[in-house]
Design an enzyme around this catalytic site. Sequence first.
Site, PDB file in Angstrom:
ATOM      1  N   TYR A  99      15.823  17.356  37.535  1.00 11.52           N
ATOM      2  CA  TYR A  99      14.697  16.433  37.775  1.00 11.52           C
ATOM      3  C   TYR A  99      14.822  15.834  39.183  1.00 11.52           C
ATOM      4  O   TYR A  99      13.875  15.852  39.976  1.00 11.52           O
ATOM      5  CB  TYR A  99      14.679  15.342  36.701  1.00 11.52           C
ATOM      6  CG  TYR A  99      13.585  14.310  36.893  1.00 11.52           C
ATOM      7  CD1 TYR A  99      12.278  14.557  36.474  1.00 11.52           C
ATOM      8  CD2 TYR A  99      13.862  13.081  37.508  1.00 11.52           C
ATOM      9  CE1 TYR A  99      11.272  13.606  36.664  1.00 11.52           C
ATOM     10  CE2 TYR A  99      12.866  12.133  37.696  1.00 11.52           C
ATOM     11  CZ  TYR A  99      11.574  12.396  37.269  1.00 11.52           C
ATOM     12  OH  TYR A  99      10.588  11.459  37.462  1.00 11.52           O
ATOM     13  N   SER A 127      10.162  10.116  42.990  1.00  7.68           N
ATOM     14  CA  SER A 127      10.996   9.217  42.176  1.00  7.68           C
ATOM     15  C   SER A 127      12.183   8.736  42.998  1.00  7.68           C
ATOM     16  O   SER A 127      12.631   9.458  43.916  1.00  7.68           O
ATOM     17  CB  SER A 127      11.523   9.981  40.954  1.00  7.68           C
ATOM     18  OG  SER A 127      12.468   9.195  40.265  1.00  7.68           O
TER      19      SER A 127
HETATM   20  N1  LIG Z   1       7.905   6.198  34.389  1.00  4.45           N
HETATM   21  C1  LIG Z   1       8.957   6.255  35.185  1.00  4.45           C
HETATM   22  O1  LIG Z   1       9.971   5.540  34.991  1.00  4.45           O
HETATM   23  C2  LIG Z   1       8.925   7.168  36.401  1.00  4.45           C
HETATM   24  C3  LIG Z   1       9.881   6.941  37.400  1.00  4.45           C
HETATM   25  C4  LIG Z   1       9.871   7.753  38.533  1.00  4.45           C
HETATM   26  C5  LIG Z   1       8.932   8.761  38.668  1.00  4.45           C
HETATM   27  N2  LIG Z   1       8.033   8.971  37.675  1.00  4.45           N
HETATM   28  C6  LIG Z   1       7.046  10.065  37.874  1.00  4.45           C
HETATM   29  O2  LIG Z   1       5.746   9.541  37.742  1.00  4.45           O
HETATM   30  C7  LIG Z   1       4.827  10.572  37.343  1.00  4.45           C
HETATM   31  C8  LIG Z   1       3.967  10.079  36.187  1.00  4.45           C
HETATM   32  O3  LIG Z   1       4.805   9.744  35.097  1.00  4.45           O
HETATM   33  P1  LIG Z   1       4.437   8.592  34.053  1.00  4.45           P
HETATM   34  O4  LIG Z   1       5.634   7.731  33.958  1.00  4.45           O
HETATM   35  O5  LIG Z   1       3.112   8.007  34.345  1.00  4.45           O
HETATM   36  O6  LIG Z   1       4.376   9.499  32.718  1.00  4.45           O
HETATM   37  P2  LIG Z   1       3.430   9.443  31.426  1.00  4.45           P
HETATM   38  O7  LIG Z   1       3.048   8.027  31.114  1.00  4.45           O
HETATM   39  O8  LIG Z   1       4.164  10.229  30.390  1.00  4.45           O
HETATM   40  O9  LIG Z   1       2.112  10.243  31.875  1.00  4.45           O
HETATM   41  C9  LIG Z   1       2.196  11.618  32.188  1.00  4.45           C
HETATM   42  C10 LIG Z   1       0.784  12.163  32.493  1.00  4.45           C
HETATM   43  O10 LIG Z   1       0.946  13.522  32.943  1.00  4.45           O
HETATM   44  C11 LIG Z   1       0.164  14.396  32.122  1.00  4.45           C
HETATM   45  N3  LIG Z   1       0.871  15.670  32.000  1.00  4.45           N
HETATM   46  C12 LIG Z   1       2.138  15.887  31.518  1.00  4.45           C
HETATM   47  N4  LIG Z   1       2.429  17.197  31.521  1.00  4.45           N
HETATM   48  C13 LIG Z   1       1.338  17.836  32.038  1.00  4.45           C
HETATM   49  C14 LIG Z   1       1.022  19.205  32.269  1.00  4.45           C
HETATM   50  N5  LIG Z   1       1.861  20.204  31.936  1.00  4.45           N
HETATM   51  N6  LIG Z   1      -0.189  19.508  32.785  1.00  4.45           N
HETATM   52  C15 LIG Z   1      -1.074  18.514  33.100  1.00  4.45           C
HETATM   53  N7  LIG Z   1      -0.830  17.201  32.882  1.00  4.45           N
HETATM   54  C16 LIG Z   1       0.361  16.873  32.354  1.00  4.45           C
HETATM   55  C17 LIG Z   1      -0.002  13.644  30.794  1.00  4.45           C
HETATM   56  O11 LIG Z   1      -1.177  13.990  30.059  1.00  4.45           O
HETATM   57  P3  LIG Z   1      -1.221  15.192  28.946  1.00  4.45           P
HETATM   58  O12 LIG Z   1      -0.008  15.020  28.072  1.00  4.45           O
HETATM   59  O13 LIG Z   1      -2.524  15.046  28.259  1.00  4.45           O
HETATM   60  O14 LIG Z   1      -1.164  16.452  29.749  1.00  4.45           O
HETATM   61  C18 LIG Z   1      -0.125  12.205  31.295  1.00  4.45           C
HETATM   62  O15 LIG Z   1      -1.457  11.954  31.727  1.00  4.45           O
HETATM   63  C19 LIG Z   1       5.708  11.796  37.014  1.00  4.45           C
HETATM   64  O16 LIG Z   1       5.664  12.702  38.092  1.00  4.45           O
HETATM   65  C20 LIG Z   1       7.110  11.199  36.863  1.00  4.45           C
HETATM   66  O17 LIG Z   1       8.094  12.147  37.181  1.00  4.45           O
HETATM   67  C21 LIG Z   1       7.995   8.198  36.552  1.00  4.45           C
END
Ligand SMILES: NC(=O)c1ccc[n+]([C@@H]2O[C@H](COP(=O)([O-])OP(=O)(O)OC[C@H]3O[C@@H](n4cnc5c(N)ncnc54)[C@H](OP(=O)(O)O)[C@@H]3O)[C@@H](O)[C@H]2O)c1
Length: 250
Positions: A148, A138
């Site tokens: 985080y 991130s």
């Molecule tokens: N969106 C942003 O603004 C942003 C910015 C910077 C970095 N990120 C990073 O990008 C990555 C993906 O985030 P996203 O934005 O795509 O989030 P998201 O839309 O909420 O998707 C999260 C995914 O992770 C899975 N997950 C969550 N907890 C889990 C666990 N304990 N075990 C296994 N799977 C798990 C969820 O499925 P289930 O709930 O079915 O497990 C889902 O498939 C993360 O590492 C986040 O920190 C996001």
Amino acid sequence: MPTALVTGATAGIGHAFASQLAARGHDLVLVARDDVRLAEVAAELSTAHGVSVETLAADLVQPDQLALVEARLADASQPVDLLVNNAGFGLKKRFLDNPVDAEHAMLDVLVTAVLRLSHAALGPMAARGSGGIINVSSVAAFLPRGTYGAAKAWVNSFSEWAAHEYRAQGVTVMALCPGFTKTEFHTRMDVTPGTGFMWLDVDFLVEAALKDFDKGRVYSIPGAHYKAIAGLTRLIPSRALQAYQSIGRK
Ligand SMILES: NC(=O)c1ccc[n+]([C@@H]2O[C@H](COP(=O)([O-])OP(=O)(O)OC[C@H]3O[C@@H](n4cnc5c(N)ncnc54)[C@H](OP(=O)(O)O)[C@@H]3O)[C@@H](O)[C@H]2O)c1
């Protein structure tokens, strides 16, 4: 066909990775907790792209379930060519307002799972002389963003080191540092997602990340504004950056 294992593949950035990798001809292993949703995404992607899609329901916080994913990665009879360590979540409240177990669970998914899954994948990849790992970090890694940001700083440091350590053995490692991206991340945190140019489209993000990975880059920071922010953080004293640490958490 090459095989990619994507954690957190049912939503947001992980779903976009799974979809774009399937379009590039990768067979997939999809990991997340919700097995119904995993089956839906597997059917969607195998129908759309004609690739083979395996699902592995696992909560990466639970050591016995994480071990199932490690075993899949270490299985030399079904090699995984690309690991995308993507699953993750954030916590809305500040450190002392969260139960320590919630903080620990976040650390487990953001750091311990990345460490253990990379360890499981790197052995067979280095032995074969080929493979890749994309760690979804991130822009928060460059900023004072509580635990985080600290966890994502570990992901950056680890990825940068591993990229250099394993390059000679044919393994490419990259840290992807997204800025605010339109996914389920913020609603899951009970934070209202924003709008406007600071909010990246998830397909744009992953397309840019895969192009950077193809070029062998160690970092991918999609979006000119986020590249600028990451660059500026190296020039601004950390004490001054502390003033901006609550942006995007209301
Ligand atoms: N969106 C942003 O603004 C942003 C910015 C910077 C970095 N990120 C990073 O990008 C990555 C993906 O985030 P996203 O934005 O795509 O989030 P998201 O839309 O909420 O998707 C999260 C995914 O992770 C899975 N997950 C969550 N907890 C889990 C666990 N304990 N075990 C296994 N799977 C798990 C969820 O499925 P289930 O709930 O079915 O497990 C889902 O498939 C993360 O590492 C986040 O920190 C996001």
